[in-house]
Scaffold this motif. Structure first.
Motif, PDB file in Angstrom:
ATOM      1  N   ALA A  68       0.816  -1.212   0.000  1.00  0.00           N
ATOM      2  CA  ALA A  68       0.000   0.000   0.000  1.00  0.00           C
ATOM      3  C   ALA A  68       0.854   1.268   0.000  1.00  0.00           C
ATOM      4  N   ASP A  69       1.822   1.352   0.902  1.00  0.00           N
ATOM      5  CA  ASP A  69       2.625   2.567   0.991  1.00  0.00           C
ATOM      6  C   ASP A  69       4.028   2.310   0.454  1.00  0.00           C
ATOM      7  N   ALA A  70       4.046   2.091  -0.850  1.00  0.00           N
ATOM      8  CA  ALA A  70       5.333   1.791  -1.472  1.00  0.00           C
ATOM      9  C   ALA A  70       5.534   2.681  -2.688  1.00  0.00           C
ATOM     10  N   GLY A  71       6.786   2.865  -3.047  1.00  0.00           N
ATOM     11  CA  GLY A  71       7.106   3.619  -4.248  1.00  0.00           C
ATOM     12  C   GLY A  71       8.329   3.012  -4.906  1.00  0.00           C
ATOM     13  N   SER A  72       8.581   3.414  -6.132  1.00  0.00           N
ATOM     14  CA  SER A  72       9.765   2.888  -6.819  1.00  0.00           C
ATOM     15  C   SER A  72      10.332   3.975  -7.723  1.00  0.00           C
ATOM     16  N   ALA A  73      11.547   3.750  -8.179  1.00  0.00           N
ATOM     17  CA  ALA A  73      12.197   4.748  -9.035  1.00  0.00           C
ATOM     18  C   ALA A  73      13.290   4.098  -9.861  1.00  0.00           C
ATOM     19  N   PHE A  74      13.613   4.730 -10.985  1.00  0.00           N
ATOM     20  CA  PHE A  74      14.661   4.249 -11.898  1.00  0.00           C
ATOM     21  C   PHE A  74      15.474   5.450 -12.359  1.00  0.00           C
ATOM     22  N   LYS A  75      16.793   5.266 -12.510  1.00  0.00           N
ATOM     23  CA  LYS A  75      17.651   6.326 -13.057  1.00  0.00           C
ATOM     24  C   LYS A  75      18.778   5.686 -13.849  1.00  0.00           C
ATOM     25  N   LYS A  76      19.268   6.446 -14.833  1.00  0.00           N
ATOM     26  CA  LYS A  76      20.452   5.949 -15.540  1.00  0.00           C
ATOM     27  C   LYS A  76      21.366   7.102 -15.879  1.00  0.00           C
ATOM     28  N   ILE A  77      22.606   6.767 -16.182  1.00  0.00           N
ATOM     29  CA  ILE A  77      23.560   7.815 -16.547  1.00  0.00           C
ATOM     30  C   ILE A  77      24.539   7.240 -17.563  1.00  0.00           C
ATOM     31  N   TYR A  78      24.893   8.071 -18.521  1.00  0.00           N
ATOM     32  CA  TYR A  78      25.798   7.625 -19.588  1.00  0.00           C
ATOM     33  C   TYR A  78      27.202   8.141 -19.346  1.00  0.00           C
ATOM     34  N   LYS A  79      28.163   7.426 -19.874  1.00  0.00           N
ATOM     35  CA  LYS A  79      29.524   7.932 -19.797  1.00  0.00           C
ATOM     36  C   LYS A  79      30.201   7.812 -21.145  1.00  0.00           C
ATOM     37  N   ALA A  80      31.307   8.493 -21.277  1.00  0.00           N
ATOM     38  CA  ALA A  80      32.010   8.491 -22.550  1.00  0.00           C
ATOM     39  C   ALA A  80      33.277   7.651 -22.467  1.00  0.00           C
ATOM     40  N   ARG A  81      34.058   7.870 -21.421  1.00  0.00           N
ATOM     41  CA  ARG A  81      35.347   7.174 -21.340  1.00  0.00           C
ATOM     42  C   ARG A  81      35.120   5.726 -20.949  1.00  0.00           C
ATOM     43  N   ARG A  82      35.697   4.817 -21.694  1.00  0.00           N
ATOM     44  CA  ARG A  82      35.520   3.433 -21.279  1.00  0.00           C
ATOM     45  C   ARG A  82      36.562   2.548 -21.935  1.00  0.00           C
ATOM     46  N   ARG A  83      36.567   1.318 -21.475  1.00  0.00           N
ATOM     47  CA  ARG A  83      37.417   0.285 -22.046  1.00  0.00           C
ATOM     48  C   ARG A  83      36.536  -0.681 -22.810  1.00  0.00           C
ATOM     49  N   SER A  84      37.164  -1.548 -23.575  1.00  0.00           N
ATOM     50  CA  SER A  84      36.393  -2.430 -24.455  1.00  0.00           C
ATOM     51  C   SER A  84      35.419  -3.323 -23.699  1.00  0.00           C
ATOM     52  N   ASN A  85      35.810  -3.782 -22.527  1.00  0.00           N
ATOM     53  CA  ASN A  85      34.966  -4.724 -21.810  1.00  0.00           C
ATOM     54  C   ASN A  85      34.004  -4.025 -20.851  1.00  0.00           C
ATOM     55  N   ASP A  86      33.932  -2.738 -20.996  1.00  0.00           N
ATOM     56  CA  ASP A  86      33.200  -1.910 -20.066  1.00  0.00           C
ATOM     57  C   ASP A  86      31.937  -1.445 -20.809  1.00  0.00           C
ATOM     58  N   LEU A  87      30.861  -1.152 -20.099  1.00  0.00           N
ATOM     59  CA  LEU A  87      29.644  -0.710 -20.767  1.00  0.00           C
ATOM     60  C   LEU A  87      29.536   0.810 -20.672  1.00  0.00           C
ATOM     61  N   HIS A  88      28.720   1.369 -21.544  1.00  0.00           N
ATOM     62  CA  HIS A  88      28.726   2.823 -21.685  1.00  0.00           C
ATOM     63  C   HIS A  88      27.728   3.522 -20.767  1.00  0.00           C
ATOM     64  N   LYS A  89      27.089   2.796 -19.871  1.00  0.00           N
ATOM     65  CA  LYS A  89      26.176   3.473 -18.959  1.00  0.00           C
ATOM     66  C   LYS A  89      25.978   2.645 -17.696  1.00  0.00           C
ATOM     67  N   ILE A  90      25.290   3.228 -16.736  1.00  0.00           N
ATOM     68  CA  ILE A  90      24.920   2.507 -15.516  1.00  0.00           C
ATOM     69  C   ILE A  90      23.469   2.864 -15.238  1.00  0.00           C
ATOM     70  N   ASN A  91      22.694   1.867 -14.785  1.00  0.00           N
ATOM     71  CA  ASN A  91      21.329   2.194 -14.386  1.00  0.00           C
ATOM     72  C   ASN A  91      21.047   1.593 -13.018  1.00  0.00           C
ATOM     73  N   ALA A  92      19.996   2.105 -12.381  1.00  0.00           N
ATOM     74  CA  ALA A  92      19.659   1.626 -11.037  1.00  0.00           C
ATOM     75  C   ALA A  92      18.164   1.763 -10.826  1.00  0.00           C
ATOM     76  N   ALA A  93      17.605   0.869 -10.014  1.00  0.00           N
ATOM     77  CA  ALA A  93      16.183   0.948  -9.700  1.00  0.00           C
ATOM     78  C   ALA A  93      15.984   0.506  -8.263  1.00  0.00           C
ATOM     79  N   ALA A  94      14.945   1.074  -7.628  1.00  0.00           N
ATOM     80  CA  ALA A  94      14.668   0.698  -6.242  1.00  0.00           C
ATOM     81  C   ALA A  94      13.168   0.636  -6.007  1.00  0.00           C
TER      82      ALA A  94
END
Ligand code: FAD
Lengths: 788, 306
Positions: B178-204
């Motif tokens: 009943a008294d619950a909420g949720s949220a999602f966010k993401k952020i992009y990046k430019a600098r990376r290595r080959s085995n690395d992904l270009h963003k991070i996301n999170a949800a709660a």
């Protein structure tokens, strides 16, 4: 001037609009030539490798495959992808390095062209690529210009010492720079590097080549300058051919942005068509376009500036190290233009520039909208802000005090600045933006997670490179029996709307109706010689040619009208007659007149008397680069916890001379600003520091701004006609891309007190700088364009 | 490096049985909206001789969202359909935010949510949000059905727990408390290595007690940091029973930043990555809790549901 204008200055729809909207417009990939084969290119998986052997037997044996070619089948002389040098005088031309074959004898980057296949259909061609067996001997690679020039670095080209592809002092270095720096009250310096922005024209590289019955070669490709490309191809690639042996057609072009100023797959198409004796179309995928085609050149720069304490700019020094990639193409010329625009923007008696261009085992870089100017402005405009901060002056005021005035040397120094409204641009933009309220002084500490800041930047850009490049153009006009105007002109319509603006000039100058202008372009057999659409030149140079032709058409109509008036018992000399919007009338009694079709019809269908269609040519030679100017103001919000930068507002004021079509001018400004914001914040061409592979090879990972990312923008036009321009117009095609990165960078500094040394100013870099201070940027990484 | 897709067979069966039978053959693959498949085929990463469209199969188009009964949608349901539904926005805010930030409009119109999940692409966003909502994957083989919590659905990069001859028929997302909420966010990046992904996301997802003072339940998920989304179980445990406030979210976020394995050996990549994980975790928890606090009893607006 109480000049009456029917079309110029009005927001008219573009003539090519319907085809674009309905999908009827025909691009190279839409064309079908009977019997056409499909061609594909095999690309190197290695950044640097010797080719020990190539076995094509299996590929050749595949049903449907017609021919498989390798470097052994290519012409023996080398060429450069850039066609631009053909528009330079011979002495300048000799400096251009001709450094590649159509298909390479050695792999110099991941994506280098190794072999080409033509087959009955594209599927067989694609399968054949997989059956070509290449034995490579992998060599150590150099992936950034600094390690390329280091002692004992592997050589990209065996005949090039230390991988230095090109080196020069700025030809117009002047004054005593060292003395000026020594005596100045304040000196500032900024170093930075732009990224390899991708053009990302929606239409990927493609070309068709075929022979007509008389064995004349026809090339169909989205070239931005087919006449020059033809000269280049015959002089440098297929030297057994000459000007008259080729007909080059540029159909509808799906975007250019400078990429199409270099040869793409056209030589491969010709090679395959010659070998197979069939029409051949060569196409490429988006991923291949990312890794194998051109991008902006990454130019590592250090700029030093000096001033007196009351804000007089004393000296500018610029050092550039550019990364050509595997082949030179436009990388040297864009870097030279960077120096011209950077060192030539402001009044300054002591300037010094030095350029070095290095080869690396990365994809070839090339010309891109702005052509060196955005690269330079990112660094220079930040150096200027640093200097303004040192002397404690409002950065706008500092720039205003150093603007060039009419009579000063222009940015291409040997010529004189004849017209500038940069000061008006700054004042108008500042007022709309609210600079005086928003700019609150240097060093003000802001609080909170989200911090706002403002920044500005100014620029000068050419409207064609008159006095430097071969800047002449001609237009042909013929009038049909119903008063329709056939306008035959040479620009390439890449979406920029130039055909519409030229049609407006054509209708205005001839007195015929805009709705009845039919424009023909793109076919070298039909159009007159012209060096193509680039350098913001088409409006000024081609527009003047059109206006000259139009004036002649109008004179012919007037001359023919005298007799027509006589038939109506009206006596008038040609001077007393005018033509406007398709109507011929008496200047001092406009009610008396008739439709121009009466004259147009009789001119052609006059049985008995001397026949002759109304036809005229107009030519124009531009001897100056007629700079256009711009000031831009940006307001950003920085999330100090994540490093995310959001552009909240962006105001531009552009010195356009006159907007022939304000709608198109605003569209150019808007489109290029969005491209500039992408360049500033999100677009990152990532090369793997070990393999040399392009990691950002799709639109999922190379982040182009979309309409959703566009801030609140204002585009203001400062209209003061340029005497030399057609109806006073200057260029606008490129300038908008220059200011976003530096103005946003300056605004980021205002907001949070840090400067980012490499583009894009992505959140991760901003956060890094916030945590470590911008001094912590340790110079460039192994990956060009990325500071650690 | 980019390929021309070779000709393939495209079949449009009308039953699950038929579809799975056709897809079981070597070189065959189920096909929904095609957004991911066409891209990876064109990139030369996968090749198929036959694509089996599930878009004409009966019984896969169901879509229900009710604050008390939960959210349920079949394999044919397009991302756009969820984006437009009022209850998804109100009660499954993390999912809704992930969808809202998926910018290309044509992808929303063509792509299915189930296709997005089944692609198992490590940097997609919808899986992260559905982890937060504790979605349940319903899997069918034409004869029987089984259910799998989303936590057990991914077994590696681009690999799911689906067996040969199985498909996802629908997703069930339980109703929040009943008294619950949720949220999602993401952020992009430019600098990376080959085995690395270009963003991070999170949800709660955060549920509060009736007084809206104590956390009674929480989910915290970080995505695009490895082969699959990572649930920060330790943080969830710590959050439960704590009083709802910044200190709790900060502490949970610290745990998250430490819990996620590094992806590269580059310090500059990892420093920003773990800082972003911390910030995103804190922000989504904070946002989810704020939504939970501003909620009123869903029973009150249940009449709006249908
Ligand atoms: C340009 C672009 C931008 C995008 N941006 C984002 C973004 O910001 N965030 C984000 O989260 N996603 C993003 N996506 C991903 C997009 O949402 C997915 O590609 C899409 O939803 C996949 O669904 P589809 O129906 O097209 O699947 P398809 O491509 O048809 O299928 C994908 C995979 O799932 C399998 N599959 C499909 N349905 C089933 C089923 N019922 N059972 C078993 N297996 C099945 C297929 O066999 C295939 O392997 C983006 C995609 C593109 C192309």
């Amino acid at each position: 001037m109480s000049e009456h204008l029917s079309y110029v200055g009005k927001r008219m729809p573009k003539p090519d609009l319907a085809g674009k909207v309905t999908g009827e417009a025909k691009y190279t990939e839409d064309l079908v030539i009977p019997g056409m084969l499909e061609g594909r290119i095999l690309r190197s998986p290695h950044a640097h490798a010797l080719i020990k052997s190539i076995d094509i037997s299996k590929a050749k044996a595949l049903p449907g495959v017609v021919c498989v070619l390798t470097h052994k089948d290519c012409p023996e002389q080398k060429f450069s992808r850039s066609t631009m040098a053909e528009a330079l005088p011979e002495f300048a031309f000799s400096g251009e390095r001709q450094d590649q074959y159509i298909l390479s004898e050695k792999a110099r980057y991941v994506g280098d062209w190794i072999a080409a296949v033509a087959a009955e259909d594209i599927y067989a061609a694609e399968r054949a690529l997989e059956l070509i067996e290449v034995e490579y001997e992998v060599l150590p690679a150099v992936l950034d210009p600094f390690s390329a020039m280091a002692k004992d670095a592997p050589k990209v080209h065996d005949d090039v010492k230390a991988n230095v592809a090109f080196e020069m002092d700025h030809p117009f270095n002047t004054g005593d720079v060292d003395k000026a720096f020594a005596e100045a009250d304040a000196v500032a310096e900024f170093s930075g590097v732009n990224s390899r922005q991708k053009h990302l024209h929606l239409e990927t590289d493609a070309a068709i080549a075929y022979f007509e019955a008389d064995s004349r070669l026809v090339i169909v490709s989205p070239s931005q300058g087919p006449h020059l490309a033809k000269k280049h191809l015959t002089r440098r690639v297929f030297t057994d051919l000459d000007d008259g042996d080729i007909r080059w057609i540029s159909p509808t072009i799906g975007g250019g942005f400078g990429a199409r100023l270099a040869l793409g797959v056209e030589p491969v198409a010709v090679l395959l068509a010659r070998a197979s004796k069939r029409p051949v179309r060569v196409t490429s995928t988006r991923e291949e376009d990312f890794s194998g085609y051109s991008s902006r050149t990454d130019q590592h720069q250090t700029i030093r500036v000096a001033a007196t304490k009351d804000g007089k700019l004393l000296a500018v020094e610029q050092k550039i190290v550019s990364d050509a990639g595997a082949y030179l193409s436009h990388s040297a010329t864009t870097s030279i233009v960077n120096m011209q625009k950077t060192l030539g923007l402001l009044r300054c008696d002591n300037i010094r520039g030095h350029l070095t261009v290095a080869y690396t085992n990365t994809p070839t870089t090339s010309g891109f909208r702005g052509y060196g100017n955005p690269e330079g402005a990112f660094v220079f405009q930040q150096a200027l802000d640093r200097l303004a901060e040192k002397i404690g002056m409002d950065p706008m005021e500092f720039r205003l005090r150093n603007l060039k005035q009419v009579g000063d040397p222009s940015c291409f120094v040997p010529s004189v600045l004849e017209h500038t409204k940069l000061e008006e641009c700054i004042r108008l933009g500042a007022e709309r933006f609210g600079w005086s309220q928003k700019w609150t002084g240097w060093g003000e500490k802001r609080e909170g997670r989200y911090r706002r800041g403002v920044g500005m930047s100014i620029l000068t850009h050419a409207s064609g490179a008159g006095g430097f490049l071969l800047e002449h153009s001609s237009a042909v006009m013929k009038v049909l029996s119903d008063g329709t105007l056939n306008l035959i002109v040479s620009p390439c319509e890449m979406g920029q709307g130039i055909l519409g603006a030229l049609a407006q000039v054509g209708a205005e100058s001839s007195g015929l109706r805009y709705e009845q202008v039919r424009v023909t372009t793109g076919d070298t057999d039909v159009t007159m010689f012209d060096i193509g659409s680039h350098a913001s030149r088409s409006m000024l140079v081609i527009g003047n040619a059109v206006a000259a032709a139009g004036a002649k058409v109008k004179d012919q109509i007037k001359a023919l009208a005298v007799a027509k008036f006589e038939l109506r018992q009206v006596s008038a000399t040609a001077e007393q007659i005018d033509v406007r919007e398709g109507r011929v009338f008496l200047t001092d009694n406009p009610k008396i007149g008739f439709d121009v079709r009466e004259i147009a019809y009789d001119a052609i269908y006059n049985f008995g008397a001397e026949g002759g269609q109304i036809v005229a040519t107009g030519s124009y030679l531009s001897t100056s680069h007629h700079p256009n100017h711009q000031a831009a103001f940006a307001e950003v919000e920085v999330d100090t916890e994540t490093g995310q930068v959001t552009v909240a507002r962006y105001v531009v004021a552009h010195d356009i001379g006159r907007a022939i079509n304000p709608l198109l001018v605003e569209a150019q400004l808007e489109g290029s600003a969005v491209q500039g914001i992408g360049f500033a914040l999100t677009e990152d061409f990532v090369i793997d520091p070990v393999s040399g592979e392009v990691l950002s090879d799709s639109l999922l990972t190379y982040r182009l701004p979309t309409t959703m990312d566009v801030p609140d923008m204002d585009n203001l036009l400062v209209e003061d006609p340029l005497p030399a321009g057609p109806y006073g117009a200057k260029g606008v095609g490129e300038a908008g891309l220059v200011n976003p990165a530096p103005s946003i960078a300056n605004a980021v500094y205002d907001a949070v007190g840090i400067r980012i040394h490499s583009l894009p100013m992505s959140a991760d870099k901003v956060l890094w700088a916030l945590r470590h201070g911008d001094q912590a940027a340790k110079g460039s990484s192994r990956v060009s364009g990325q500071h650690l | 490096m980019g390929r021309v897709i070779q000709p393939f067979e495209f079949v449009e069966p009308s039953t699950i049985d038929e579809a799975l039978g056709l897809a079981a053959a070597e070189g065959s693959r189920l096909f929904a909206g095609g957004c991911e498949l066409v891209l990876s085929m064109r990139r030369g990463e996968v090749r198929y001789r036959r694509l089996v469209s599930i878009m004409g199969v009966g019984g896969l188009g169901g879509f229900r969202a009710h604050p008390k009964h939960g959210l349920e949608f079949g394999a044919q349901v397009k991302i756009r359909q969820l984006a437009n539904h009022i209850w998804v926005g109100k009660r499954w805010a993390a999912l809704h935010e992930a969808i809202e930030q998926l910018h290309p409009p044509h992808i929303m119109n063509m792509g299915t949510v189930v296709g997005n999940l089944c692609s198992a692409v490590p940097y997609y966003d919808l899986p992260t949000s559905l982890y937060a909502h504790r979605a349940v994957i319903r899997i069918g083989d034409g004869r029987s059905d089984r259910e799998l919590p989303i936590d057990d659905f991914y077994i590696g990069p681009r690999m799911t727990a689906l067996g040969r001859g199985e498909m996802v028929t629908s997703i069930f997302v339980p109703p929040p408390l009943a008294d619950a909420g949720s949220a999602f966010k993401k952020i992009y990046k430019a600098r990376r290595r080959s085995n690395d992904l270009h963003k991070i996301n999170a949800a709660a997802y955060v549920a509060l007690d009736a007084d809206k003072e104590t956390i009674v339940d929480a989910t915290l998920v970080i995505g695009s940091v490895g082969a699959k989304p990572v649930r920060i179980a330790k943080a969830e445990t710590v959050l439960r029973g704590q009083s709802a406030g910044h200190a709790a979210y900060e502490a949970a976020a610290e745990i998250a930043a430490k819990a996620v394995e590094p992806m590269t050996d580059a310090a500059w990549v990892e420093e920003i990555r773990s800082e972003w994980i911390r910030l995103l975790a804190r922000d989504v928890l904070e946002q989810a809790a704020s939504r939970a606090r501003s909620r009123h009893d869903p029973a009150e607006d249940a009449h709006l549901a249908f």
